[in-house]
Motif scaffolding. Sequence first.
Motif, PDB file in Angstrom:
ATOM      1  N   GLU A  51       0.824  -1.206   0.000  1.00 54.08           N
ATOM      2  CA  GLU A  51       0.000   0.000   0.000  1.00 54.08           C
ATOM      3  C   GLU A  51       0.857   1.254   0.000  1.00 54.08           C
ATOM      4  O   GLU A  51       0.518   2.254  -0.654  1.00 54.08           O
ATOM      5  CB  GLU A  51      -0.930  -0.001   1.219  1.00 54.08           C
ATOM      6  CG  GLU A  51      -2.025  -1.036   1.158  1.00 54.08           C
ATOM      7  CD  GLU A  51      -3.036  -0.739   0.076  1.00 54.08           C
ATOM      8  OE1 GLU A  51      -3.232   0.447  -0.245  1.00 54.08           O
ATOM      9  OE2 GLU A  51      -3.638  -1.702  -0.442  1.00 54.08           O
ATOM     10  N   SER A  54       2.193   1.683  -3.485  1.00 51.77           N
ATOM     11  CA  SER A  54       1.106   2.101  -4.372  1.00 51.77           C
ATOM     12  C   SER A  54       0.781   3.573  -4.199  1.00 51.77           C
ATOM     13  O   SER A  54       0.578   4.308  -5.187  1.00 51.77           O
ATOM     14  CB  SER A  54      -0.137   1.240  -4.107  1.00 51.77           C
ATOM     15  OG  SER A  54      -1.231   1.682  -4.877  1.00 51.77           O
ATOM     16  N   GLN A  55       0.743   4.035  -2.960  1.00 53.75           N
ATOM     17  CA  GLN A  55       0.447   5.441  -2.719  1.00 53.75           C
ATOM     18  C   GLN A  55       1.564   6.339  -3.251  1.00 53.75           C
ATOM     19  O   GLN A  55       1.303   7.413  -3.813  1.00 53.75           O
ATOM     20  CB  GLN A  55       0.239   5.696  -1.236  1.00 53.75           C
ATOM     21  CG  GLN A  55      -0.206   7.114  -0.911  1.00 53.75           C
ATOM     22  CD  GLN A  55      -0.362   7.345   0.570  1.00 53.75           C
ATOM     23  OE1 GLN A  55       0.372   6.778   1.363  1.00 53.75           O
ATOM     24  NE2 GLN A  55      -1.325   8.171   0.955  1.00 53.75           N
ATOM     25  N   GLU A  58       1.176   6.629  -6.991  1.00 56.80           N
ATOM     26  CA  GLU A  58       0.048   7.486  -7.351  1.00 56.80           C
ATOM     27  C   GLU A  58       0.398   8.957  -7.196  1.00 56.80           C
ATOM     28  O   GLU A  58       0.027   9.796  -8.020  1.00 56.80           O
ATOM     29  CB  GLU A  58      -1.164   7.141  -6.494  1.00 56.80           C
ATOM     30  CG  GLU A  58      -1.761   5.773  -6.776  1.00 56.80           C
ATOM     31  CD  GLU A  58      -2.881   5.418  -5.820  1.00 56.80           C
ATOM     32  OE1 GLU A  58      -3.150   6.248  -4.910  1.00 56.80           O
ATOM     33  OE2 GLU A  58      -3.475   4.338  -5.960  1.00 56.80           O
ATOM     34  N   LEU A  59       1.138   9.291  -6.161  1.00 59.07           N
ATOM     35  CA  LEU A  59       1.522  10.685  -5.940  1.00 59.07           C
ATOM     36  C   LEU A  59       2.525  11.161  -6.992  1.00 59.07           C
ATOM     37  O   LEU A  59       2.507  12.331  -7.395  1.00 59.07           O
ATOM     38  CB  LEU A  59       2.118  10.852  -4.539  1.00 59.07           C
ATOM     39  CG  LEU A  59       1.145  10.665  -3.366  1.00 59.07           C
ATOM     40  CD1 LEU A  59       1.887  10.774  -2.038  1.00 59.07           C
ATOM     41  CD2 LEU A  59       0.010  11.688  -3.420  1.00 59.07           C
ATOM     42  N   THR A  68      -4.883  13.036  -6.768  1.00 64.20           N
ATOM     43  CA  THR A  68      -4.293  12.396  -5.593  1.00 64.20           C
ATOM     44  C   THR A  68      -5.383  11.810  -4.703  1.00 64.20           C
ATOM     45  O   THR A  68      -6.484  12.344  -4.617  1.00 64.20           O
ATOM     46  CB  THR A  68      -3.484  13.412  -4.772  1.00 64.20           C
ATOM     47  OG1 THR A  68      -4.356  14.427  -4.290  1.00 64.20           O
ATOM     48  CG2 THR A  68      -2.397  14.029  -5.631  1.00 64.20           C
ATOM     49  N   GLN A  69      -5.068  10.750  -4.102  1.00 66.33           N
ATOM     50  CA  GLN A  69      -5.971  10.086  -3.156  1.00 66.33           C
ATOM     51  C   GLN A  69      -5.204   9.876  -1.855  1.00 66.33           C
ATOM     52  O   GLN A  69      -4.485   8.888  -1.685  1.00 66.33           O
ATOM     53  CB  GLN A  69      -6.479   8.751  -3.718  1.00 66.33           C
ATOM     54  CG  GLN A  69      -7.338   8.896  -4.950  1.00 66.33           C
ATOM     55  CD  GLN A  69      -7.827   7.560  -5.467  1.00 66.33           C
ATOM     56  OE1 GLN A  69      -7.312   6.498  -5.090  1.00 66.33           O
ATOM     57  NE2 GLN A  69      -8.818   7.595  -6.340  1.00 66.33           N
ATOM     58  N   GLN A  70      -5.350  10.856  -0.968  1.00 68.73           N
ATOM     59  CA  GLN A  70      -4.592  10.822   0.267  1.00 68.73           C
ATOM     60  C   GLN A  70      -5.139   9.731   1.188  1.00 68.73           C
ATOM     61  O   GLN A  70      -6.346   9.611   1.383  1.00 68.73           O
ATOM     62  CB  GLN A  70      -4.651  12.179   0.962  1.00 68.73           C
ATOM     63  CG  GLN A  70      -4.023  13.306   0.160  1.00 68.73           C
ATOM     64  CD  GLN A  70      -2.529  13.116  -0.023  1.00 68.73           C
ATOM     65  OE1 GLN A  70      -1.874  12.522   0.840  1.00 68.73           O
ATOM     66  NE2 GLN A  70      -1.984  13.595  -1.122  1.00 68.73           N
ATOM     67  N   ARG A  71      -4.224   8.980   1.757  1.00 66.23           N
ATOM     68  CA  ARG A  71      -4.591   7.914   2.676  1.00 66.23           C
ATOM     69  C   ARG A  71      -3.651   7.903   3.861  1.00 66.23           C
ATOM     70  O   ARG A  71      -2.473   8.216   3.728  1.00 66.23           O
ATOM     71  CB  ARG A  71      -4.540   6.547   1.982  1.00 66.23           C
ATOM     72  CG  ARG A  71      -5.650   6.295   0.981  1.00 66.23           C
ATOM     73  CD  ARG A  71      -5.461   4.943   0.323  1.00 66.23           C
ATOM     74  NE  ARG A  71      -4.303   4.930  -0.561  1.00 66.23           N
ATOM     75  CZ  ARG A  71      -3.759   3.819  -1.084  1.00 66.23           C
ATOM     76  NH1 ARG A  71      -4.266   2.645  -0.761  1.00 66.23           N
ATOM     77  NH2 ARG A  71      -2.727   3.892  -1.880  1.00 66.23           N
ATOM     78  N   ASN A  93      -6.015   1.360   6.941  1.00 65.01           N
ATOM     79  CA  ASN A  93      -6.097   2.164   5.740  1.00 65.01           C
ATOM     80  C   ASN A  93      -7.284   3.112   5.858  1.00 65.01           C
ATOM     81  O   ASN A  93      -8.407   2.662   6.071  1.00 65.01           O
ATOM     82  CB  ASN A  93      -6.267   1.250   4.522  1.00 65.01           C
ATOM     83  CG  ASN A  93      -5.812   1.930   3.247  1.00 65.01           C
ATOM     84  OD1 ASN A  93      -5.721   3.151   3.185  1.00 65.01           O
ATOM     85  ND2 ASN A  93      -5.535   1.137   2.223  1.00 65.01           N
ATOM     86  N   TRP A  95      -9.050   6.767   4.195  1.00 65.65           N
ATOM     87  CA  TRP A  95      -9.060   7.793   3.156  1.00 65.65           C
ATOM     88  C   TRP A  95      -9.303   9.170   3.773  1.00 65.65           C
ATOM     89  O   TRP A  95     -10.114   9.327   4.675  1.00 65.65           O
ATOM     90  CB  TRP A  95     -10.146   7.493   2.124  1.00 65.65           C
ATOM     91  CG  TRP A  95      -9.905   6.226   1.365  1.00 65.65           C
ATOM     92  CD1 TRP A  95     -10.362   4.984   1.674  1.00 65.65           C
ATOM     93  CD2 TRP A  95      -9.145   6.085   0.185  1.00 65.65           C
ATOM     94  NE1 TRP A  95      -9.934   4.063   0.760  1.00 65.65           N
ATOM     95  CE2 TRP A  95      -9.175   4.716  -0.183  1.00 65.65           C
ATOM     96  CE3 TRP A  95      -8.425   6.976  -0.625  1.00 65.65           C
ATOM     97  CZ2 TRP A  95      -8.522   4.218  -1.300  1.00 65.65           C
ATOM     98  CZ3 TRP A  95      -7.781   6.468  -1.744  1.00 65.65           C
ATOM     99  CH2 TRP A  95      -7.828   5.114  -2.070  1.00 65.65           C
TER     100      TRP A  95
END
Length: 278
Positions: A51, A54-55, A58-59, A68-71, A93, A95
Motif C-alpha cells: 500500500e 502504491s500510494q 500514485e503521488l 491524488t488520493q490521500q490515505r 487504511n 481515506w
Amino acid sequence: MTWALIRKELLTNLLTYRLAVALIFTVTLSALTTFIGSVDFSTNMDAYRTEVRSQAEELEQATVYEQTQQRVILPPQPLAIFSRGLTGLVPQNYWVGLDYVGRAPWAMNQGSLNPYMKALGQIDFVTVVTLLLSFLAVVLGYDGICGERERGTLKVMLTNPVPRAQVVLGKLVGGVISLWIPLTMAFLVCLLIVLANGDVAFSAGDWARVGVLFGVTCLFLAQVFALSLLVSTLVRDSDTSLIICLFFWLVGGVGYITALPSLSRYGHEEKPHQAYMN
C-alpha cells in the motif's frame, strides 16, 4: 521457617498432575497462537509495504490535486502478536480528503487469512493467560487452607510453633511461584517465536512494553491465586470454596472479557459525520 513452608508448597504443586497438564497446555497453545499471530503479522506487513508503494506511485503520477488520493496507512504493531486487542477492529487504511470524511475504513489484508485458522487467530497469549492460567490459579488456591483442614494436616502443622501468618504466607508465595513457572516458560517460547520472524523489529519502547506485559500478567495471576486462597480461609469445606471461586472466575474472567467491550460502546458518544465537516 517461612522458606520451608514455601518450599513445601512449591514441591507439592510441582508433583501434582494438574500443574504438569497446565504447563503442557499453556506452552502448546501459546506457541500455536503466537505462530499464527506471527504469520498474520507478516501478511499485514507485506500488505502495508504494498500500500505504501502504491500510494507513492500514485503521488508521483499525479499532476493536479484532484488526481491524488490521500490515505493514512498504519503499519502493523508487533506487540499485537501477544495481544490482539482491538487490532482486528481498528483499520490500517483510511481515506482523507478536503471535502470527504471517511466513514468506513478497512484492514489492508481483509479476507487474506486462512479461514481454517480464524478461530485460533482470535486467541493470543493474553487470552491463554486470562482463561487457562487463571483457572489453574483457582484450582491451586481454592483448597489451600480448607483442604488442609479437612485432611487434618493443618491441625498437625499448627501444633508446631509456627505462626498462622507464616502458614498463609508460605502457601501464597509457593502457589504464586508455581503459577509463574508455566507462565515464564510459555512467555519465553512465544518470545522466541516472535523474534524468529524477520519482519518483527522491536524498538526500545516495544521491549519496555513486553516487560510491562509480563509483569502485569504475573501480578494478575498472583491476584487470582490470592483471592482463591482468601476464599479458602473463609469457608469450612473445599466444595463450597470451589463453587465460590468458579463463580467469581466466570463472572470476573469470562464475563469480563465478553461483556466489557460491548458495554464500553454505550459509554462513548459518537459524533455525526457532519460535525467533522465544520
